[in-house]
Write an enzyme that holds these catalytic residues in place. Structure first.
Site, short mmCIF file in Angstrom:
data_model
loop_
_atom_site.label_atom_id
_atom_site.label_comp_id
_atom_site.label_asym_id
_atom_site.label_seq_id
_atom_site.Cartn_x
_atom_site.Cartn_y
_atom_site.Cartn_z
N SER A 182 79.28 -55.17 17.68
CA SER A 182 80.18 -56.10 16.80
C SER A 182 79.12 -57.05 16.07
O SER A 182 79.84 -57.54 15.11
CB SER A 182 81.00 -57.05 17.74
OG SER A 182 80.31 -57.58 18.90
N HIS A 210 85.94 -51.63 17.39
CA HIS A 210 85.72 -51.59 15.88
C HIS A 210 85.46 -50.29 15.16
O HIS A 210 85.28 -50.13 14.12
CB HIS A 210 84.17 -52.42 15.71
CG HIS A 210 84.13 -53.75 16.04
ND1 HIS A 210 84.75 -54.74 15.55
CD2 HIS A 210 83.62 -54.41 17.20
CE1 HIS A 210 84.69 -56.07 16.24
NE2 HIS A 210 84.02 -55.59 17.21
N LYS A 242 92.70 -55.17 15.55
CA LYS A 242 91.57 -54.99 14.43
C LYS A 242 92.47 -54.21 13.45
O LYS A 242 93.16 -54.64 12.75
CB LYS A 242 90.45 -54.76 14.89
CG LYS A 242 89.79 -56.07 15.93
CD LYS A 242 88.52 -55.79 16.82
CE LYS A 242 88.37 -57.28 17.53
NZ LYS A 242 87.53 -56.99 18.72
#
Ligand SMILES: *Cc1c(COP(=O)(O)O)cnc(C)c1O
Length: 399
Positions: A182, A210, A242
């Site tokens: 991240s 992610h 996300k």
């Protein structure tokens, strides 16, 4: 008279304020989108995790509205009581199919999913191997599980394999890693980690918060990027807040894994199910994310454009293929001065400083979204270019 608790809290707050590491939320008006109003100020934001631009997609909110009419607002109970609606069941089936796993299980957040997996799988005599730069929730998860913890050097599969050799073969062990890290946007060496795990009969768990939706042709994330089979990455955790633009998280894997989580995972059992409307909306955003590959292509195009520009400014320090692009500036003062100056010009880019990152590597952390345009990326690059000499000069004088 102040109680000892209050006394100590006040001291710690004073120290935190003095350290220059004070944190406070900003208040966003309206939806998540590149152009937004935050703390009363219009800005162009480069810091959200809404990588595919789906958080405010009208198709997703339309489905959510219809589901609100059908299911109401709250789930009203935990999954194992009577909070598990048709919408939850359908989303779990979609997620299993999307990830190519036998089954998937919803959790209320990624943090809870990570805590729940490690607690359910690992006991006191078991060993978890963690990358040093794993997300906080993964580190907390192994602490809460009460198992033995070994941290290997960042991205170093050989170190992980060596540590695995030290665990007796009769002992159970699990390698745990972010798929995409991240802070730097770099990828974990998943093929080498999977091979190390297989040699020792261990499992590999990938937290792909992610990567999912973003990497791989179909948005299958880090595992698709490296063409790893489900059996090579037996535990896959993904978040829905996300790239998929909604909220919550899931774990995907074999029947045995998922059934074990249902029976043993305390953060699954003892918590209220996410609202059904979120589950229904996520089905829609998942379908869009899968189908509209132009979002991934546009995002990659923006990443390439930003990286080319940073390289021309002499500011490219990583090989990140992810929408997380760090701009390492060095001293903490440089990073904060740059972030402040950018904000004055209406650009919101957070500065990340030690201890979050190693000393001397304070940086801007730019995140891009498919909702950004080329013009917006150019504006960011142009402003950094314009500010750089001034910030460097001011910081050199301060030294
Ligand atoms: C955001 C994130 C989480 C936590 O997910 P939430 O759903 O936001 O709680 C876990 N792991 C990683 C790597 C993340 O980036």
């Amino acid at each position: 008279m102040r109680t000892p608790i209050e006394q100590r809290l006040r001291e710690r707050l004073t120290a935190a304020r003095a350290s220059g590491r004070w944190r406070a939320p900003r208040t966003l008006e309206g939806m998540q989108s590149p152009e937004q109003v935050i703390d009363g100020r219009p800005v162009l934001a480069f810091c959200s995790n809404d990588y595919l631009g789906l958080a405010a997609d009208p198709r997703v909110t339309t489905v959510a509205r219809a589901a609100l009419e059908r299911y109401g607002m709250g789930a009203g109970a935990a999954h194992l009581v009577n909070g598990h609606t048709r919408a939850h069941a359908e989303l779990e089936a979609d997620l299993a199919e999307f990830t190519g796993r036998e089954r998937a299980l919803l959790f209320s957040t990624g943090y809870m999913a990570n805590l729940g997996v490690l607690q359910a799988l690992m006991g006191r005599h078991d060993t978890v191997l963690e990358d040093r730069l794993n997300h906080a929730s993964l580190l907390d998860a192994s602490r809460l599980a009460g198992c033995r913890i070994r941290r290997y050097r960042h991205g170093d599969a050989e170190h992980a394999a060596a540590l695995l050799e030290d665990v007796g073969p009769e002992r159970q062990s699990l390698i745990v890693t972010d798929g995409v890290f991240s802070m730097d946007g770099d990828l974990a060496p998943l093929p080498a980690l999977a091979a190390a795990a297989r040699r020792r009969g261990a499992w590999l768990m990938v937290d792909d918060a992610h990567g999912l939706g973003v990497l791989g042709e179909g948005g299958g994330g880090s595992c698709e990027h490296f063409r790893l089979s489900p059996s090579e990455t037996p535990v896959l955790m993904g978040t829905l807040g996300k790239a998929f633009g909604t909220a919550g998280a899931f774990v995907a894997g074999s029947q045995t894994l998922i059934e074990s989580l249902i029976q043993f995972s305390r953060t699954y059992i003892y918590t209220t199910a996410m609202p059904a409307a979120i589950a229904a909306a996520t089905r829609e955003s998942l379908a869009i994310a899968e189908r509209e590959s132009w979002r991934r292509n546009h995002l990659q195009n923006l990443i390439g454009r930003l990286r080319k520009g940073l390289s021309e400014l002499g500011l490219l320090h990583t090989g990140s293929v992810a929408p997380i692009q760090p701009v390492v500036l060095g001293a903490s003062g440089m990073a904060t001065a740059m972030a402040d100056a950018l904000l004055e010009r209406g650009l919101l880019v957070p500065a990340i400083r030690p201890p979050t990152v190693p000393e001397g590597t304070a940086r801007l952390r730019i995140t891009l979204s498919a909702a950004h345009t080329e013009t917006q990326v150019d504006r960011l690059l142009g402003t950094i270019d314009h500010l750089l000499p001034r910030i460097r000069g001011a910081c050199a004088q301060a030294v």
